[in-house]
Design a protein around this motif. Sequence first.
Motif, mmCIF file in Angstrom:
data_model
loop_
_atom_site.group_PDB
_atom_site.id
_atom_site.type_symbol
_atom_site.label_atom_id
_atom_site.label_comp_id
_atom_site.label_asym_id
_atom_site.label_seq_id
_atom_site.Cartn_x
_atom_site.Cartn_y
_atom_site.Cartn_z
ATOM 1 N N ILE A 153 -5.401 0.933 -10.878
ATOM 2 C CA ILE A 153 -4.427 1.741 -11.156
ATOM 3 C C ILE A 153 -3.175 2.137 -12.553
ATOM 4 C CG2 ILE A 153 -3.025 3.327 -9.989
ATOM 5 C CD1 ILE A 153 -3.492 2.360 -7.574
ATOM 6 N N VAL A 185 3.986 3.130 -9.274
ATOM 7 C CA VAL A 185 3.763 1.747 -9.998
ATOM 8 C C VAL A 185 5.072 1.499 -10.236
ATOM 9 C CG1 VAL A 185 2.223 0.572 -11.395
ATOM 10 C CG2 VAL A 185 1.450 2.638 -10.562
ATOM 11 N N ILE A 201 2.290 1.376 -3.142
ATOM 12 C CA ILE A 201 1.483 2.252 -4.671
ATOM 13 C C ILE A 201 1.903 4.232 -4.786
ATOM 14 C CG2 ILE A 201 -0.745 2.080 -5.076
ATOM 15 C CD1 ILE A 201 -1.777 -0.885 -4.199
ATOM 16 N N GLY A 224 2.752 -8.291 -5.720
ATOM 17 C CA GLY A 224 1.354 -8.588 -6.259
ATOM 18 C C GLY A 224 1.523 -9.863 -6.535
ATOM 19 N N SER A 267 -7.494 -3.928 -6.541
ATOM 20 C CA SER A 267 -7.868 -3.077 -6.891
ATOM 21 C C SER A 267 -5.961 -1.912 -7.602
ATOM 22 C CB SER A 267 -8.021 -1.956 -5.911
ATOM 23 O OG SER A 267 -8.868 -2.379 -5.154
ATOM 24 N N TYR A 268 -5.262 -2.444 -6.962
ATOM 25 C CA TYR A 268 -3.991 -1.886 -7.332
ATOM 26 C C TYR A 268 -3.785 -1.646 -9.743
ATOM 27 C CZ TYR A 268 0.786 -1.858 -9.127
ATOM 28 O OH TYR A 268 1.498 -2.007 -9.840
ATOM 29 N N PHE A 276 0.893 -0.968 0.228
ATOM 30 C CA PHE A 276 -0.356 0.449 0.108
ATOM 31 C C PHE A 276 0.777 1.706 -0.045
ATOM 32 C CE2 PHE A 276 -1.946 3.157 2.087
ATOM 33 C CZ PHE A 276 -3.660 3.230 1.279
ATOM 34 N N LEU A 294 -7.272 4.186 -3.078
ATOM 35 C CA LEU A 294 -5.820 3.657 -3.949
ATOM 36 C C LEU A 294 -7.014 4.016 -5.618
ATOM 37 C CD1 LEU A 294 -5.008 -0.014 -3.781
ATOM 38 C CD2 LEU A 294 -4.079 2.399 -3.412
#
Lengths: 272, 283
Positions: free
Chosen positions: B119, A238, A234, A246, B115-116, A231, B222
Amino acid sequence: MKLYAVFVYLFLYIPVGVIALFSFNAGRHASQLQGFSPKWYGKALSNPFVMDALETSLIVAFVSAFLASLFGTMAAVALQGIKGPLRKTFDLLIYVAVMIPGIVIGIATLIGLVTVFDLLNPLLAALWPDGATPPSLHMGMGSLIAAHAMFLMALVIIIVRARLAGMDRSLTEASSDLYATPFGTFRQVTLPLIFPAVLAGFLLCFTFSFDDFIIAFFVAGSETTLPIYVFSSIRRGVTPEINAIGTMVLAVSLVTLAMAQILLRRGGRTPK
Amino acid sequence: MTHGTRNLLLLAPAGTWFLVMLLLPLTVVLIFSFGERGTSGGYAPAFVLDQYANLPARWTAFKNTLTLAPIGTLASLVIAYPLAYYLAVKVDPKWKTTLLVLVIVPFWTSILIRSYAWIFLLGGRGLPALLDWVGIEDVRLINTPFSVLVGIIYGYLPLMVFPIFVSLDRLDKRLLEASSDLGAKPWRTFLQVTLPLSVPGVATGCMLVFILLMGEFLIPALLGGGKVFFVGNALVDLFLQSRNWAYGSAVAVALVVVMLITVTIYMRFINRLGVNREDVSMV
């Protein structure tokens, strides 16, 4: 209709697929594919912060899932033979534990434990013999394990209870008719029947704890779990490294889930 | 050892755990919500209603939650229903379990990573770059209500499909044959037989998704980028940034109360429709 279904499956799997694909990106940019290489996995696995967070996550997930499975199963077995106010109280507690949003549980645990610790720490210091440094209670791995074990316990009670309810009563009755002690009946009849459900419950608890972000975010103190690490990374942008982490996190959940599913299937097939 | 003492001993650890880790913390939140903010953050003992009086200051968070949670629930329902119908009624029984498991599996994996992924897809170098390439310029997708909604649907679709599938799968297929034998057109059979019989599954799915959405933090954090925030985001801000425990507690209590009220009204409404909630377990 079929086309629609295909579309929904693509919607479900393309995003995670893209993450997995880009985690093998040889280039330094997160969003331009430049050949394949596992180097970001190597990079993630040699990053001490990642490894520390992974270790914390694994310990917390294992210990909290173990405690939840043990105490949850004990409670589920006891609740099977109880009626009246005690049973109603437990039903209510389980309902509350499941219904209250994780974020509220996280906040409540944070301020509840900090308040209790603030009360206990001076007391401990006063009670401690002179010269020795008194222990100081604080938020950390212990509080995180305790918080996870709480809501996981509710989950285990629900799962094991469902298994107990589906069990044929005549089996335990036959056992006691044949003069087995209650403990003997439990060890030789009930336990083998519910064991697959307990083990599956343990594995589900493990993934739940391993993936949990929101409760850990509040109660982990200075500890960092893998989701907390991801978290905060991020927020900084990215990177291919996050893609690799991930993908590994998803893989851990998938393997654990597959094992739980196999166990539940096998458990469901035992003679009724 | 009697039956009673044995059961008490078995219940003791779980009971103590719930007492210390659930009831005690929730009681502290309730007490703190009537207190005041300490001079250096935290909490100062008091018995005032100031925190509750101040709740309208966070109205936007409540408004966003109470708009996007129902919209997200409905959108998931609209997308989930045809899929659940297809899986329960149309698909070859040989493939049913596999296809169903494929829908549910994502729900049990990290919502943070899922969820990432969005993004990544909706961010500047994802879909917008692709659209730019085909000539549609300057599309902004990330950090909008749209991206939050996509994240919600992506996160909670499996939870919606499952209960609807269960209620449609249990449906006696002979009813459908009877309906068509009696001359009903397919759409009429669907509207008058299938749809009403699947209401329990729809009700369960909507409730599960709605409850989880009310406490959502990660998806707006996010994919909403601070512009689209829920009560959960306000809570994180109050506890971890401004350290206003008294006010934060009041917001948390208000969230739970709003949730209970909505769920109660919803249950009343569902019960009036004459449906019992379906027992559904995803495991």
